[in-house]
Every structure is written in structure tokens, then in C-alpha cells.
Design an enzyme around this catalytic site. Sequence first.
Site, PDB file in Angstrom:
ATOM      1  N   CYS A  51      42.289  41.282  45.528  1.00 58.89           N
ATOM      2  CA  CYS A  51      41.905  39.941  45.989  1.00 58.89           C
ATOM      3  C   CYS A  51      41.969  39.875  47.520  1.00 58.89           C
ATOM      4  O   CYS A  51      41.128  40.448  48.185  1.00 58.89           O
ATOM      5  CB  CYS A  51      42.780  38.879  45.327  1.00 58.89           C
ATOM      6  SG  CYS A  51      42.116  37.222  45.485  1.00 58.89           S
ATOM      7  N   HIS A  76      42.946  40.116  39.486  1.00 61.18           N
ATOM      8  CA  HIS A  76      44.381  40.380  39.673  1.00 61.18           C
ATOM      9  C   HIS A  76      44.952  41.130  38.470  1.00 61.18           C
ATOM     10  O   HIS A  76      45.406  40.494  37.508  1.00 61.18           O
ATOM     11  CB  HIS A  76      45.132  39.049  39.806  1.00 61.18           C
ATOM     12  CG  HIS A  76      44.997  38.392  41.132  1.00 61.18           C
ATOM     13  ND1 HIS A  76      45.919  38.549  42.143  1.00 61.18           N
ATOM     14  CD2 HIS A  76      44.046  37.561  41.618  1.00 61.18           C
ATOM     15  CE1 HIS A  76      45.538  37.845  43.200  1.00 61.18           C
ATOM     16  NE2 HIS A  76      44.405  37.235  42.906  1.00 61.18           N
ATOM     17  N   GLU A 114      47.779  42.556  38.169  1.00 55.16           N
ATOM     18  CA  GLU A 114      49.226  42.291  37.991  1.00 55.16           C
ATOM     19  C   GLU A 114      49.458  40.999  37.211  1.00 55.16           C
ATOM     20  O   GLU A 114      50.550  40.783  36.693  1.00 55.16           O
ATOM     21  CB  GLU A 114      49.920  42.244  39.364  1.00 55.16           C
ATOM     22  CG  GLU A 114      49.805  40.953  40.139  1.00 55.16           C
ATOM     23  CD  GLU A 114      48.449  40.743  40.806  1.00 55.16           C
ATOM     24  OE1 GLU A 114      47.546  41.588  40.622  1.00 55.16           O
ATOM     25  OE2 GLU A 114      48.291  39.717  41.499  1.00 55.16           O
TER      26      GLU A 114
END
Lengths: 161, 269
Positions: free
Chosen positions: B87, B228, B230
Site C-alpha cells: 500500500c 494488505h 497482513e
Amino acid sequence: MSMNRKINLRVWLKIPDAEAATVKNTLIRRLGFGNVLDDVKKERLFSIEVDSGDPEELAKSFAKELVNENKESHIVLIDELKFEEDYVPVKVALHIEDGEAISIRERLRSRLGFENVVDVKKATVWKLYFNTLKPEAQIKAGEIAERLLINPHKDSYEIMI
Amino acid sequence: MKIAVLQFPGTNCEFETLVAVKAVGMEGEIFRWNRPAGELSGFDGFVIPGGFSYQDRLRAGVIASKEPVMSALKEEAGIGKPIIGICNGFQILVETGLLPGSIEKSSGNVDMALAQNVMVSQGKIVRRGYYCDWVNLRHEAPSKRCSGSFAIERGALLKIPIAHGEGNLVTTTPGLMKKLNDEGQVVFRYCDKNGRIIDEFPFNVNGSTESIAAICNEPGNVLGMMPHPERAFFAWQLPAFDPRKQRPDEPGPGRRVFESMKRYIEVNA
């Protein structure tokens, strides 16, 4: 022949401008312009084209919508755009479609009833204060624009002298 | 195997990124931007996490890209160490010139931009600006092509969230899109749940050219991705409508990105 008038609103923060401070720090501390650059300030520029109405009165109405007087000041220039002598103004605008400018145009036309608004353009004017004379300052301003102020894949710039 | 998770002022995903790094069996630590940049050489890989570095002042990622730590990171990229930018991390890598450019390029040329989102459907702009949602990604590159998707087979589908206002890949560099496609540098594209590329909103969530969500550099060690991973590392992070959420012990799809990085380091050590 077009009778359209262009209302330019130059808008700047009267509170500290953190973005301009960050740009100044980056230019001086990271990009090596500390020996020629004294200060950096920033303005927003709205150029609003209208096809009818009194531009002076319209400018007052537009300013109410586009300027937050609690933190911003502005000046109006009709059919002209000029800047002070003590800095090099660099105008940065998107060369791809500017969604925010389109949204402002639609807001003025459709929601606020200013059907005489033909077009809205938006830009940022970086006011670069140099300690060198004009020819060198203009060259440096171009370097600053290309090394930091624009990403050429979406932005363009113009030195407004 | 030690990973530096870079932290700039305004980064806000560093802690969950570090959790992901450690959960696949790598060591890691948060590396503040103002540490001596030379200390980066002690790490085997790097992640630049998401957030709003320097409050996105001027434009997303550009101020961070001028920090000395990024010059040091370029050197680490040059010796083949893996770097994943997520990002805002992707935006920083683009502004640094590490993506999509080849690492031999020393001029720091910026070959593309991640511009403001423009969501287009049936020829009309239906939305602009910041957008946050779960998206489907199709892995476009062959496995082993890129550090961050090293262990992912071509055609694999991953459901991962996005959250950004500037992820619209645009370029005026002649031939760049062809090069990215021809050389397998397009790593992920946005797609529908069946893997079909439909180049309009809501499938292409930000107007990105050719629905591109992630690219790598020419050697493949540097990956930039807008989604993302994660935030989809554990199954319990998945949205309520995904049945995998009810099996919280299972890995989430984002885990594969971090596992890939680990595998890449193991193979290239």
C-alpha cells in the site's frame, strides 16, 4: 467569440502550513537546495469559468463555498492571474482527469445552483523564495518541480513568470 | 533470517506486519526511518508497510522516498535482497524509482504513478477517492518469479483487503505496460471471485491500468502491492461472509505472501 469570464481564487492558509514546511525541509535537508532556497509557501488555486453573471459577485459566493475563512485567506483575480515579485510561483496541476475539480464543478452547478459555471480547474501554486537572482531562481524552480513537486505521469507544472 | 519492517512517521501497519513476519518463522524488528541507514545491511529482507507516511503530504509516498534510508534500501535491492512494499509502501517504492524500474537504473527515474482512485463502471465514473473493501486477486506471474509470490502458483486466487485513495497505476512511459506484461512483472491483478479480469468497478477497485494490483521489478526481488496481506494473514481476519472465518486455526490467504518471502530468502541464501 466567447464571452466567458474566468474567476481565479488564490487561497492560502493563515495558520501554519505543515505541508509547505515538509516540502521546504525535504528540499533543504534531503535534496540539497539549502544554499539557494529561503522559504516555501503554498496556495490553492481555483480557476472557475462562467458564461454569465457579475464575476465580482460570483467570486464572493464561490469563496464562501471553497474557502474556510477560519483558517484560510484568499484573493480574487478576474480574467488575470498574477503573483508577487519576491518568489517564483510554480503551478502544479494534474494532467490526468482531476476528479476533485470535476466534483467542485458539479457541486457548484447542481447542488448550489450556479448553472453559469462552465468549468473548474484546480492547482497548487508553490511559492519558492530564493536568495538568487531571477534567471538562476527560475532554473532552480524547474529542478525543484521535477525532482519533488510533480510525478510526471500524472502532474504537470508551469513556472508562472 | 531477519526482516526489517520500516517505519516512517505516519506508518500505521508496522505491528501487524511484524506479527506476520514472525508467524511464518522469520525474525523481525521495526526499523525506524531515522536509524543509521547503514544498519539495513544487517537484514535479509525488508517490508515497507502501509499507512500514511508524512501524512501523504505533497503526494503519497514521495517525502519518505527522499529519506536516506531509501537510498540504503536501493543498495540492498541491488544485491538481490527481497523488499515488499504494501500500500503506502508500494507508493514509496514507486516514488523512489525502485518500481517498476530496473535496479541498475541509478538516476532515480520515476516510471509510473499511483494516482487518485477513479472507479469506472459501464463507461461512467461512479466513485472516486478512498476506498476500503475485500478484493479478489489473481496471481499473474509464474511461481518463483517474484520474492513476495515466490511460493504461489500462477492463477492462484487470493482474497485480501485494500484500503487506499491512491492506487490507480498510470504511466506515460512508452512501452512500459508491454514490458511489465512481457517480462512477468505484473504479479497480481484485481479479478472477480472466479478469477476473471473485469476491468471496471467493483472488480477493478481503483481504475488501475489493466486492473494491476501488484508489480515487481525486473529481477523480481522487489514487490509492490496495494492490497494488505497482513490483514488477511489469519483466517479469523477474513470477513464474516467468508466460511473460512469459522475455522480460525487455518491460515489466511495473505500468509502466502510472507511465506513466499521466507522461501525466496531460503532459496537465494
